[in-house]
Enzyme design. Structure first.
Site, PDB file in Angstrom:
ATOM      1  CG  ASN A 108      -2.044   0.972   1.177  1.00 41.46           C
ATOM      2  OD1 ASN A 108      -2.250   1.653   0.184  1.00 41.46           O
ATOM      3  ND2 ASN A 108      -2.805   1.063   2.271  1.00 41.46           N
ATOM      4  CG  HIS A 110       1.010   6.912   4.736  1.00 38.71           C
ATOM      5  ND1 HIS A 110      -0.291   7.286   4.993  1.00 38.71           N
ATOM      6  CD2 HIS A 110       1.789   7.620   5.592  1.00 38.71           C
ATOM      7  CE1 HIS A 110      -0.288   8.186   5.963  1.00 38.71           C
ATOM      8  NE2 HIS A 110       0.957   8.402   6.337  1.00 38.71           N
ATOM      9  N   GLY A 144      -1.574  -3.160  11.324  1.00 40.78           N
ATOM     10  CA  GLY A 144      -1.650  -1.795  11.836  1.00 40.78           C
ATOM     11  C   GLY A 144      -2.064  -0.799  10.768  1.00 40.78           C
ATOM     12  CG  ASP A 146      -0.848   4.380   6.984  1.00 41.96           C
ATOM     13  OD1 ASP A 146      -1.283   3.639   6.087  1.00 41.96           O
ATOM     14  OD2 ASP A 146      -1.406   5.449   7.293  1.00 41.96           O
TER      15      ASP A 146
END
Length: 202
Positions: A108, A110, A144, A146
């Protein structure tokens, strides 16, 4: 043999488009085999359809519990046998069933330099704090917010006249470049997660 990527989106799909554009070149080493979303009627799904990529939607509200949704999402993704799952503006946290199936091979982005400024408001928080540089982080997804191991980071200077919008736009540009370059390396070279560190090369 190109790697199989499933991309999950919740909105406009600009990161998805960057991956679709990159994977059009056979030398990139991967193909987007499906695009999933947590809602209907978004541009991200339309981008996939225009590119001839299969799509699916897994809505949280269509399931009795969050766990049921997580299991359903994992099953939808598993049907496409991905080597790598990319969350590209996917605004839901995946859960234990999903991570049980795809942990260690789900990434992912961020819009901040992790571990600074986690959560939804990374660009705003960086601007308010007064940092001189911020940027984007690509990380391996864990349980969690990020907090996963960092695959790559891109630095974006904060200008004196930046607004949250102007800063976020420049972060998005850096994020797309980082995502395409890093995913390409992950599929072509392989990668190892060792403690907190991610190393390219099998």
């Amino acid at each position: 043999m190109s790697a199989r990527i499933v991309v999950l989106v919740s909105g406009g799909g600009t990161n998805l488009q960057a991956l679709l554009d990159a994977t059009a070149d056979p030398s990139y080493g991967a193909e987007v085999v499906a695009v999933g979303a947590d809602r209907d009627g978004i541009e991200g799904l339309a981008r996939a359809e225009r590119a001839g990529v299969p799509t699916f939607v897994a809505k949280v509200g269509a399931h009795a519990t969050r766990d049921d949704w997580d299991s359903a999402l994992a099953a939808e993704v598993a049907a496409y046998e991905p080597d790598l799952v990319v969350l590209a503006g996917f605004m839901k946290l995946v859960g234990p069933q999903f991570l049980g199936a795809f942990g260690g091979r789900t990434v992912n982005t961020h819009p901040a330099l992790s571990p600074s400024f986690p959560g939804m408001q990374g660009p705003r928080d960086a601007l308010e704090y007064g940092v001189k540089v911020t940027g984007a982080t690509l990380f391996v997804v864990d349980a969690g917010v990020d907090t996963g191991q960092i695959v790559a980071q891109a630095v974006v200077p904060v200008e004196d006249d930046d607004t949250v919008e102007t800063l976020h736009e420049r972060i998005k540009v850096a994020e797309r470049t980082m995502l395409v370059e890093s995913v390409g390396r992950m599929v072509r070279e392989g990668f190892v997660v060792d403690g907190r560190r991610v190393r390219f090369g099998a």
